[in-house]
Design a protein around this motif. Structure first.
Motif, PDB file in Angstrom:
ATOM      1  N   LEU A 123       0.833  -1.198   0.000  1.00 41.35           N
ATOM      2  CA  LEU A 123       0.000   0.000   0.000  1.00 41.35           C
ATOM      3  C   LEU A 123       0.874   1.256   0.000  1.00 41.35           C
ATOM      4  CD1 LEU A 123      -2.748  -1.026   2.592  1.00 41.35           C
ATOM      5  CD2 LEU A 123      -3.074  -0.709   0.143  1.00 41.35           C
ATOM      6  N   ARG A 124       1.897   1.243   0.834  1.00 44.14           N
ATOM      7  CA  ARG A 124       2.802   2.404   0.897  1.00 44.14           C
ATOM      8  C   ARG A 124       3.461   2.667  -0.459  1.00 44.14           C
ATOM      9  NH1 ARG A 124       5.682   5.608  -0.168  1.00 44.14           N
ATOM     10  NH2 ARG A 124       7.322   6.718   0.974  1.00 44.14           N
ATOM     11  N   ARG A 125       3.905   1.625  -1.128  1.00 47.49           N
ATOM     12  CA  ARG A 125       4.593   1.790  -2.405  1.00 47.49           C
ATOM     13  C   ARG A 125       3.651   2.197  -3.529  1.00 47.49           C
ATOM     14  NH1 ARG A 125       8.547  -3.562  -1.865  1.00 47.49           N
ATOM     15  NH2 ARG A 125      10.037  -2.593  -0.431  1.00 47.49           N
ATOM     16  N   ALA A 126       2.359   1.979  -3.353  1.00 48.09           N
ATOM     17  CA  ALA A 126       1.384   2.375  -4.371  1.00 48.09           C
ATOM     18  C   ALA A 126       0.951   3.833  -4.230  1.00 48.09           C
ATOM     19  CB  ALA A 126       0.158   1.468  -4.306  1.00 48.09           C
ATOM     20  N   LEU A 127       1.416   4.500  -3.170  1.00 46.19           N
ATOM     21  CA  LEU A 127       1.066   5.896  -2.940  1.00 46.19           C
ATOM     22  C   LEU A 127       2.051   6.834  -3.632  1.00 46.19           C
ATOM     23  CD1 LEU A 127       0.181   5.969   0.874  1.00 46.19           C
ATOM     24  CD2 LEU A 127      -1.414   6.410  -1.012  1.00 46.19           C
ATOM     25  N   ALA A 128       1.520   7.926  -4.149  1.00 46.31           N
ATOM     26  CA  ALA A 128       2.370   9.016  -4.620  1.00 46.31           C
ATOM     27  C   ALA A 128       2.899   9.785  -3.421  1.00 46.31           C
ATOM     28  CB  ALA A 128       1.562   9.946  -5.528  1.00 46.31           C
ATOM     29  N   ASN A 129       3.967  10.555  -3.621  1.00 44.44           N
ATOM     30  CA  ASN A 129       4.472  11.411  -2.552  1.00 44.44           C
ATOM     31  C   ASN A 129       3.364  12.353  -2.088  1.00 44.44           C
ATOM     32  OD1 ASN A 129       7.036  10.314  -2.555  1.00 44.44           O
ATOM     33  ND2 ASN A 129       7.844  11.816  -4.026  1.00 44.44           N
ATOM     34  N   GLY A 130       3.155  12.383  -0.782  1.00 43.57           N
ATOM     35  CA  GLY A 130       2.077  13.203  -0.245  1.00 43.57           C
ATOM     36  C   GLY A 130       0.746  12.497  -0.218  1.00 43.57           C
ATOM     37  N   GLY A 131       0.719  11.212  -0.616  1.00 45.71           N
ATOM     38  CA  GLY A 131      -0.518  10.443  -0.626  1.00 45.71           C
ATOM     39  C   GLY A 131      -0.874   9.919   0.756  1.00 45.71           C
ATOM     40  N   LEU A 132      -2.154   9.649   0.949  1.00 48.23           N
ATOM     41  CA  LEU A 132      -2.697   9.204   2.242  1.00 48.23           C
ATOM     42  C   LEU A 132      -3.265   7.804   2.120  1.00 48.23           C
ATOM     43  CD1 LEU A 132      -3.750   9.768   5.193  1.00 48.23           C
ATOM     44  CD2 LEU A 132      -5.819  10.695   4.103  1.00 48.23           C
ATOM     45  N   MET A 133      -2.995   6.967   3.129  1.00 49.33           N
ATOM     46  CA  MET A 133      -3.588   5.640   3.229  1.00 49.33           C
ATOM     47  C   MET A 133      -4.450   5.560   4.481  1.00 49.33           C
ATOM     48  SD  MET A 133      -3.406   2.340   4.828  1.00 49.33           S
ATOM     49  CE  MET A 133      -2.070   2.661   5.921  1.00 49.33           C
ATOM     50  N   ILE A 134      -5.657   5.019   4.338  1.00 50.81           N
ATOM     51  CA  ILE A 134      -6.523   4.712   5.470  1.00 50.81           C
ATOM     52  C   ILE A 134      -6.915   3.245   5.365  1.00 50.81           C
ATOM     53  CG2 ILE A 134      -8.739   5.139   6.593  1.00 50.81           C
ATOM     54  CD1 ILE A 134      -8.628   8.005   5.601  1.00 50.81           C
ATOM     55  N   ALA A 135      -6.639   2.482   6.413  1.00 48.76           N
ATOM     56  CA  ALA A 135      -6.994   1.063   6.440  1.00 48.76           C
ATOM     57  C   ALA A 135      -7.829   0.787   7.683  1.00 48.76           C
ATOM     58  CB  ALA A 135      -5.745   0.190   6.434  1.00 48.76           C
ATOM     59  N   SER A 136      -9.030   0.274   7.484  1.00 48.64           N
ATOM     60  CA  SER A 136      -9.923  -0.062   8.598  1.00 48.64           C
ATOM     61  C   SER A 136     -10.281  -1.536   8.538  1.00 48.64           C
ATOM     62  CB  SER A 136     -11.200   0.781   8.536  1.00 48.64           C
ATOM     63  OG  SER A 136     -10.919   2.149   8.709  1.00 48.64           O
ATOM     64  N   PHE A 137     -10.271  -2.183   9.691  1.00 47.62           N
ATOM     65  CA  PHE A 137     -10.637  -3.601   9.756  1.00 47.62           C
ATOM     66  C   PHE A 137     -10.964  -3.971  11.198  1.00 47.62           C
ATOM     67  CE2 PHE A 137      -6.017  -3.060   9.678  1.00 47.62           C
ATOM     68  CZ  PHE A 137      -5.596  -3.732  10.827  1.00 47.62           C
ATOM     69  N   MET A 138     -11.484  -5.191  11.395  1.00 45.75           N
ATOM     70  CA  MET A 138     -11.839  -5.645  12.722  1.00 45.75           C
ATOM     71  C   MET A 138     -10.587  -5.800  13.576  1.00 45.75           C
ATOM     72  SD  MET A 138     -15.126  -6.014  13.104  1.00 45.75           S
ATOM     73  CE  MET A 138     -15.155  -4.470  12.195  1.00 45.75           C
ATOM     74  N   GLY A 139     -10.591  -5.165  14.757  1.00 48.19           N
ATOM     75  CA  GLY A 139      -9.430  -5.198  15.620  1.00 48.19           C
ATOM     76  C   GLY A 139      -9.684  -5.939  16.917  1.00 48.19           C
ATOM     77  N   ALA A 140      -8.687  -5.931  17.776  1.00 50.87           N
ATOM     78  CA  ALA A 140      -8.768  -6.635  19.055  1.00 50.87           C
ATOM     79  C   ALA A 140      -9.952  -6.124  19.875  1.00 50.87           C
ATOM     80  CB  ALA A 140      -7.471  -6.449  19.827  1.00 50.87           C
ATOM     81  N   GLY A 141     -10.670  -7.049  20.481  1.00 55.12           N
ATOM     82  CA  GLY A 141     -11.867  -6.712  21.243  1.00 55.12           C
ATOM     83  C   GLY A 141     -13.151  -7.017  20.509  1.00 55.12           C
ATOM     84  N   SER A 142     -13.047  -7.391  19.232  1.00 52.22           N
ATOM     85  CA  SER A 142     -14.241  -7.715  18.449  1.00 52.22           C
ATOM     86  C   SER A 142     -14.782  -9.098  18.825  1.00 52.22           C
ATOM     87  CB  SER A 142     -13.919  -7.699  16.944  1.00 52.22           C
ATOM     88  OG  SER A 142     -13.523  -6.430  16.519  1.00 52.22           O
ATOM     89  N   LEU A 143     -16.098  -9.231  18.733  1.00 54.09           N
ATOM     90  CA  LEU A 143     -16.784 -10.510  18.900  1.00 54.09           C
ATOM     91  C   LEU A 143     -16.467 -11.181  20.238  1.00 54.09           C
ATOM     92  CD1 LEU A 143     -16.353 -11.951  15.274  1.00 54.09           C
ATOM     93  CD2 LEU A 143     -18.325 -10.735  16.226  1.00 54.09           C
TER      94      LEU A 143
END
Length: 263
Positions: A123-143
């Motif tokens: 994901l980092r390598r697919a970003l242009a300089n100054g690009g933003l990544m947001i990743a959301s997923f189920m984390g600790a404490g779920s279910l």
């Protein structure tokens, strides 16, 4: 030499979970509160940061809602999924897109990859300089409720049924290791109430959260299923419902140009 990551998830099971999700989402009144929350949160973050991407990659949003909102601003959007469509995305391999992206959103998929650091590096390598990544997923404490119910159902022979989960601290370490600048890591919970165990399991399947483990354990036998129902009933509150928790972990970071070395 980098070590091979452990095989926690089976790609074929992971793809089957998402294909079943796509079919269930075609049903009237299909639940999608988890994805809706992730999309809304992503849009709020973009607005707060005043980041207006011209080219974006959206991963895992089967609703198309985030892509549609970005396109309405003139952004060019590529919308892909690990298992759906003509060109499913392999998140654990280098991306083959011709141009980098100003914004990448990954929604609800990174919690079932075997090589999470590798996926974040791609994901980092697919970003242009100054690009933003947001990743959301189920984390600790779920279910938490379902985990406890399954332990009671399995009795003295517990089987692997709930995915291992990443917490906030580990998420921050991952972003730093993978080269993201100004990383931000946080989580929030959705509390959802259910009248039946079957309703809880149906919501999980319909939102692509089914078991994708390489070693998923045996299906519940009749007696074990009866114990699961009893364990669910024992947790009913005054109104007859049981509360389940979905913890959404969000990682965000920027691609910043490397500073030239000082001589």
């Amino acid at each position: 030499m980098a070590s091979t990551p452990p095989t926690i998830f089976a790609p074929n099971r992971r793809n089957a979970v998402r294909r079943r999700m796509a079919k269930l989402q075609a049903m009237p009144d299909a639940p999608r509160y988890i994805l809706d929350d992730m999309v809304e949160d992503s849009l709020e973050r973009l607005s707060f940061l005043r980041h207006e991407p011209a080219r974006a990659l959206i991963i895992g949003d089967w609703s198309g809602a985030l892509a549609a909102q970005l396109r309405s601003t003139g952004c060019t959007v590529i919308n892909v999924d690990p298992a759906l469509g003509a060109d499913p995305l392999n998140e654990e391999a280098p991306y083959a897109f011709a141009e980098p992206f100003d914004f990448i959103a990954s929604l609800g998929t990174l919690d079932t990859v075997n090589d999470l650091p590798g996926a974040l590096v791609h994901l980092r390598r697919a970003l242009a300089n100054g690009g933003l990544m947001i990743a959301s997923f189920m984390g600790a404490g779920s279910l938490q409720t379902l985990r406890a119910i399954m332990l009671e159902a399995d009795a003295e022979r517990p089987s692997p049924r709930i995915h291992p989960q990443v917490d906030v601290r580990a998420g921050g370490q991952l972003l730093q290791r993978c080269g993201f600048a100004d990383p931000v890591i946080d989580s929030h919970a959705l509390q959802v109430r259910f009248r039946s165990l079957s309703g809880l399991l149906a919501d999980i399947r319909a939102q692509g959260l089914g078991n994708a483990l390489a070693n998923p354990g045996a299906p519940l036998a009749r007696k074990a299923l009866a114990r699961a129902m009893e364990a669910f009933d024992a947790r009913r509150e005054a109104d007859g419902k049981v509360t389940e928790r979905f913890e959404i972990l969000t990682l965000s970071g920027w691609a910043k140009p490397l500073r030239p070395p000082k001589f």
